[in-house]
Design a protein around this motif. Structure first.
Motif, PDB file in Angstrom:
ATOM      1  N   VAL A 150       0.805  -1.169   0.187  1.00  0.00           N
ATOM      2  CA  VAL A 150       0.006  -0.071   0.678  1.00  0.00           C
ATOM      3  C   VAL A 150       1.390   0.846  -0.279  1.00  0.00           C
ATOM      4  O   VAL A 150       1.740   1.190   0.458  1.00  0.00           O
ATOM      5  CB  VAL A 150      -1.148  -0.116   1.397  1.00  0.00           C
ATOM      6  CG1 VAL A 150      -1.942   1.299   1.495  1.00  0.00           C
ATOM      7  CG2 VAL A 150      -1.801  -1.413   1.112  1.00  0.00           C
ATOM      8  N   GLU A 182       5.982   3.745   0.669  1.00  0.00           N
ATOM      9  CA  GLU A 182       5.393   2.423   0.956  1.00  0.00           C
ATOM     10  C   GLU A 182       5.090   2.365   2.523  1.00  0.00           C
ATOM     11  O   GLU A 182       5.685   2.835   3.412  1.00  0.00           O
ATOM     12  CB  GLU A 182       6.112   1.616   0.781  1.00  0.00           C
ATOM     13  CG  GLU A 182       5.357  -0.439   1.083  1.00  0.00           C
ATOM     14  CD  GLU A 182       6.060  -1.443   0.184  1.00  0.00           C
ATOM     15  OE1 GLU A 182       7.082  -1.413   0.416  1.00  0.00           O
ATOM     16  OE2 GLU A 182       4.919  -2.416   0.749  1.00  0.00           O
ATOM     17  N   VAL A 183       3.068   2.349   2.721  1.00  0.00           N
ATOM     18  CA  VAL A 183       3.332   2.244   4.331  1.00  0.00           C
ATOM     19  C   VAL A 183       3.682   1.400   5.046  1.00  0.00           C
ATOM     20  O   VAL A 183       3.741   0.147   4.825  1.00  0.00           O
ATOM     21  CB  VAL A 183       1.515   1.989   4.226  1.00  0.00           C
ATOM     22  CG1 VAL A 183       0.741   2.026   5.279  1.00  0.00           C
ATOM     23  CG2 VAL A 183       1.066   3.564   3.299  1.00  0.00           C
ATOM     24  N   GLU A 184       4.207   2.025   5.907  1.00  0.00           N
ATOM     25  CA  GLU A 184       5.222   0.855   6.895  1.00  0.00           C
ATOM     26  C   GLU A 184       4.038  -0.015   7.719  1.00  0.00           C
ATOM     27  O   GLU A 184       2.924   0.046   7.862  1.00  0.00           O
ATOM     28  CB  GLU A 184       6.433   1.513   7.489  1.00  0.00           C
ATOM     29  CG  GLU A 184       7.135   0.781   8.203  1.00  0.00           C
ATOM     30  CD  GLU A 184       8.115   1.086   9.949  1.00  0.00           C
ATOM     31  OE1 GLU A 184       7.707   0.860  10.517  1.00  0.00           O
ATOM     32  OE2 GLU A 184       8.600   2.039   8.903  1.00  0.00           O
ATOM     33  N   GLY A 185       4.550  -1.170   7.706  1.00  0.00           N
ATOM     34  CA  GLY A 185       4.119  -2.610   8.924  1.00  0.00           C
ATOM     35  C   GLY A 185       2.360  -2.843   7.757  1.00  0.00           C
ATOM     36  O   GLY A 185       1.847  -3.977   7.757  1.00  0.00           O
ATOM     37  N   ALA A 186       2.288  -2.569   7.062  1.00  0.00           N
ATOM     38  CA  ALA A 186       0.993  -3.319   5.606  1.00  0.00           C
ATOM     39  C   ALA A 186       2.093  -3.495   4.470  1.00  0.00           C
ATOM     40  O   ALA A 186       3.364  -3.850   4.893  1.00  0.00           O
ATOM     41  CB  ALA A 186       0.014  -2.286   4.764  1.00  0.00           C
ATOM     42  N   GLY A 187       1.258  -4.577   3.922  1.00  0.00           N
ATOM     43  CA  GLY A 187       2.384  -5.225   2.998  1.00  0.00           C
ATOM     44  C   GLY A 187       3.285  -6.259   3.203  1.00  0.00           C
ATOM     45  O   GLY A 187       3.479  -6.894   4.458  1.00  0.00           O
TER      46      GLY A 187
END
Ligand SMILES: Cc1cc2nc3c(=O)[nH]c(=O)nc-3n(C[C@H](O)[C@H](O)[C@H](O)COP(=O)(O)OP(=O)(O)OC[C@H]3O[C@@H](n4cnc5c(N)ncnc54)[C@H](O)[C@@H]3O)c2cc1C
Lengths: 98, 431
Positions: free
Chosen positions: B379, B389-394
C-alpha cells in the motif's frame, strides 16, 4: 522509505498545502476491486463484499484483519495500510446501504 | 477530430456507442473535456473503464495499435501447459460498447503545444488531457548480440504484442528430455519483478511432468529478487535439483549472446549453452513516451507522485511500466492503480477541484506449482516528493516453515485467489 500509516497521515497533513481532504471512497475501492471484482462480487474463493454486511460489521471485519485476529491469507497485509477514516469510507462504499 | 476515412470507418461503431452512452447534454456538463489515452493495456484499459463508469462528462478516446490484448500475466501458465492463448487474450468490444471511442492505430507523435496526437495513418486526435500508458520497449544491443533477429532464436516472451509467449512455449515443447533451459534475467528496474521467477517455476512444473531429466539455469544480473525466500522454498520442495539460480556476485550477469551457437557469455567469461534460451533483456519506456519527451535520461518517465502527471510535459499523465514510480513495482495491478488515480485527478482538474488524496495499491500473486501460490502486497501514498510504502502493511506471504501444518492449505488458497485476481482485473478492463 516506509512510514507507519498513523505517522504518515499526520505528516501528509503537515506537508500538504491544500486543506485536509476526506478519503475518496470510489478511488480507495479501486484496490479492492482488483480482487473482489468491480462490484465486490468475488469469485474463485474470494468472498463477495457486495452489500453482505452492515457498515459496523464491515468495519469490525477490517479491524479484525488488521489486528490478525481473524484468519486470512492477504487481508491482514492489506488492512494495515489503511487509516480508520479510510476503512469507514470503504464500509460506506461496499456495505449494505443505511 | 480530423480522422481520415479508414480510421473513421474503423471507429464508427464505437462512435455510435459513444453517442448513446454520452449524450450531448452530458458533454456540455461542467468539467467536460476530451481525454485521450495511448495504450490499451493494464494502465490504459483500466483508465478508460474507470473514466466511463465514474465521469460521464468526460469524452474518452483510446488509441491502441493492436486489435486484441494478450496479457503478460498468466503467460507463464501457457508455458506450463495449463492455459491456452485464447484464455489470456481479450478484445476491446465491451469498452467500445461502454462508450469509449476505440481507435486501432499506432500513435506516432504527440504535439504537446497544440495538444494533439498524430496517428500512423496521419490522423490528428486533439485532447484536453492525455494519458500515456504504452508499456515498455526492449533495449536491443544492451546485451551484445541480442537484437530483434536474435530474439527469434532466443525468445524474450516479455512483450506479448511483439512476440507471443507461444514461441517460447513451442521451443520448450520441442526440447529433449535431459535438455537445459537457460534464462537470462536483467537488473532492476524492469517489468514485473517476480515474473522471471514465476516463469522458472512454471517451466520447472512442465519439465517435472514431461522431461524430468532436464535442468534450468537462471543467470541473473542482480543479487536478490522479489519474493525470493518463497520462490526458493518452493523450488527446493517441488523441483529438487532442477533449478540453478546464479546471482550477479556469482557471475550471473550475461553480457553477450551467440544465437548461432545457442550460447550466452557472462561478465567473467563463462559460456553457458542451452537447448532453449529465454533472454529477458534490459528495458525502457515504450518509444511513444520517449518521443513525446516524457522520459528522462534513464529511459523511464518521471511523474508527480500526487497525480501521475508527467514531471516534464504539462497536461499529460503517464502510467504503468513506463513510469518511475518506485517503490511501486512495474505490475499490472500497479498500472491499474495509477490509472484510476490519474483519471480522478484529471476530472478534478477539469472542474477546478483539488486532486484527491494519493493512495496506491499493488498485489502480485505468482503460481509456483500445482495448487501452490505466493504473493506480495504493498500500500503506497504519494507525497509531493516521492511515493512512500506504508510501513507495517504489505509484504510477502508467510513462509511454509512459519505456517507449519497450515502451509499446504495456505499455498492452495493463494493459487486459487490468484485466479480470482486475474478474472477480476481482466473483467474490469475488458468485460
Ligand atoms: C511474464 C509476466 C508476468 C506478469 N505477471 C503479472 C502479475 O501476475 N500481476 C501483475 O500485476 N502484473 C504482472 N505482469 C506485469 C504487467 O504485465 C505489466 O506491469 C503491465 O502490462 C503494465 O501495464 P502498462 O499499461 O504499463 O503496459 P501494457 O499492459 O503493456 O500496455 C501497453 C499497451 O500500449 C500499446 N501501445 C504501445 N505503444 C503504442 C503506440 N505508440 N500506439 C498505440 N498503442 C501503443 C501496446 O500495444 C499495449 O497494448 C507480468 C509481466 C510479465 C512479463
Amino acid at each position: 522509505m516506509r512510514l507507519a500509516a498513523s505517522v504518515l497521515t499526520l505528516g501528509l497533513l503537515a506537508a500538504a498545502p491544500a486543506p485536509a481532504q476526506a478519503p475518496d471512497a470510489a478511488l480507495l475501492a479501486g484496490a479492492c476491486q482488483g480482487c473482489h471484482g468491480v462490484a465486490g462480487e468475488g469469485g474463485h474463493g474470494i468472498p463477495s463484499i457486495k452489500q453482505q454486511q452492515t457498515r459496523a460489521e464491515f468495519v469490525a471485519a477490517m479491524r479484525a484483519f488488521r489486528g490478525n485476529e481473524r484468519p486470512n491469507t492477504v487481508m491482514g497485509r492489506i488492512t494495515r495500510g489503511y487509516t480508520d477514516a479510510e476503512i469507514a469510507a470503504l464500509a460506506a462504499h461496499f456495505a449494505k446501504p443505511e | 477530430m480530423t480522422l481520415p476515412r479508414r480510421s473513421l470507418l474503423a471507429a464508427a461503431p464505437a462512435l455510435v456507442a459513444s453517442a448513446l452512452a454520452a449524450p450531448r447534454a452530458a458533454r456540455a456538463q461542467a468539467g467536460a473535456g476530451r481525454v485521450v489515452i495511448i495504450g490499451g493495456g493494464f494502465g490504459g484499459a483500466s483508465a478508460a473503464r474507470f473514466a466511463r463508469d465514474r465521469f460521464p462528462q468526460l469524452d474518452v478516446t483510446l488509441i491502441e495499435r493492436s486489435r486484441s490484448f494478450t496479457t503478460c500475466p498468466y503467460g507463464n501458465l501457457v508455458l506450463a501447459g495449463r492455459r491456452d492463448m485464447a484464455s489470456i487474450t481479450f478484445g476491446y468490444e465491451r469498452l467500445a460498447a461502454r462508450g469509449v471511442r476505440v481507435v486501432h492505430q499506432a500513435a506516432v507523435a504527440v504535439d504537446a503545444q497544440a495538444k494533439r496526437v498524430r496517428l500512423a495513418d496521419g490522423a490528428q486526435v486533439p485532447y484536453d488531457k492525455l494519458i500515456v500508458s504504452p508499456g515498455i520497449d526492449l533495449r536491443w544491443g544492451a546485451i551484445e548480440g541480442y537484437d530483434e533477429a536474435a530474439s527469434a532464436r532466443m525468445p524474450h516472451g516479455w512483450i506479448p504484442s511483439l512476440q507471443p509467449i507461444s514461441l517460447l512455449a513451442a521451443q520448450l515443447r520441442a526440447m529433449p528430455d535431459g535438455g537445459v533451459f537457460v534464462m537470462v534475467i536483467p537488473d532492476n528496474p524492469f517489468r514485473c519483478p517476480p515474473g522471471p521467477y514465476e516463469r522458472i517455476s512454471m517451466v520447472a512444473e512442465y519439465l517435472k511432468r514431461h522431461k524430468p531429466r532436464s535442468k534450468i539455469i537462471a543467470l541473473d544480473a542482480k543479487n536478490g529478487f522479489s519474493k525470493q525466500p518463497l520462490f526458493q522454498d518452493a523450488w527446493a520442495e517441488l523441483y529438487p535439483g532442477m533449478v540453478e539460480w546464479r546471482g550477479a556476485s556469482n557471475d550471473g550477469r550475461v553480457v553477450r549472446v551467440r544465437p548461432a551457437e545457442m550460447e550466452v557469455e557472462t561478465e567473467f567469461g563463462d559460456r553457458v549453452k542451452g537447448d532453449v534460451i529465454n533472454v529477458i533483456p534490459p528495458q525502457m519506456a515504450a518509444s511513444i513516451a520517449r518521443e513525446a519527451g516524457l522520459a528522462a535520461a534513464s529511459g523511464w518517465c518521471p511523474i508527480r507522485p500526487t497525480t501521475f502527471e508527467s514531471a516534464q510535459v504539462p497536461d499529460i499523465h503517464v502510467l504503468g511500466d513506463a513510469t518511475v514510480a518506485a517503490p511501486m513495482p512495474k505490475s499490472g495491478f500497479a498500472a491499474s492503480s495509477h490509472a484510476k488515480h490519474a483519471v480522478a485527478c484529471i476530472a478534478a482538474a477539469l472542474s477546478g477541484r483539488p486532486a484527491p488524496p494519493a493512495v496506491f495499491f499493488n498485489t502480485c500473486y505468482s503460481h509456483v506449482g500445482d495448487d501452490y501460490g505466493i504473493s506480495i502486497v504493498g500500500v503506497f501514498r504519494g507525497t509531493p516528493e516521492r511515493i512512500i510504502e506504508v510501513e507495517g502493511a504489505g509484504g510477502i506471504s508467510p513462509r511454509n516453515e512459519v505456517l507449519g501444518a497450515r502451509a499446504r492449505e495456505f499455498r492452495r488458497l493463494e493459487a486459487l485467489y490468484a485466479d480470482g485476481w486475474y478474472d477480476a482485473i481482466t473483467n474490469e478492463m475488458f468485460s
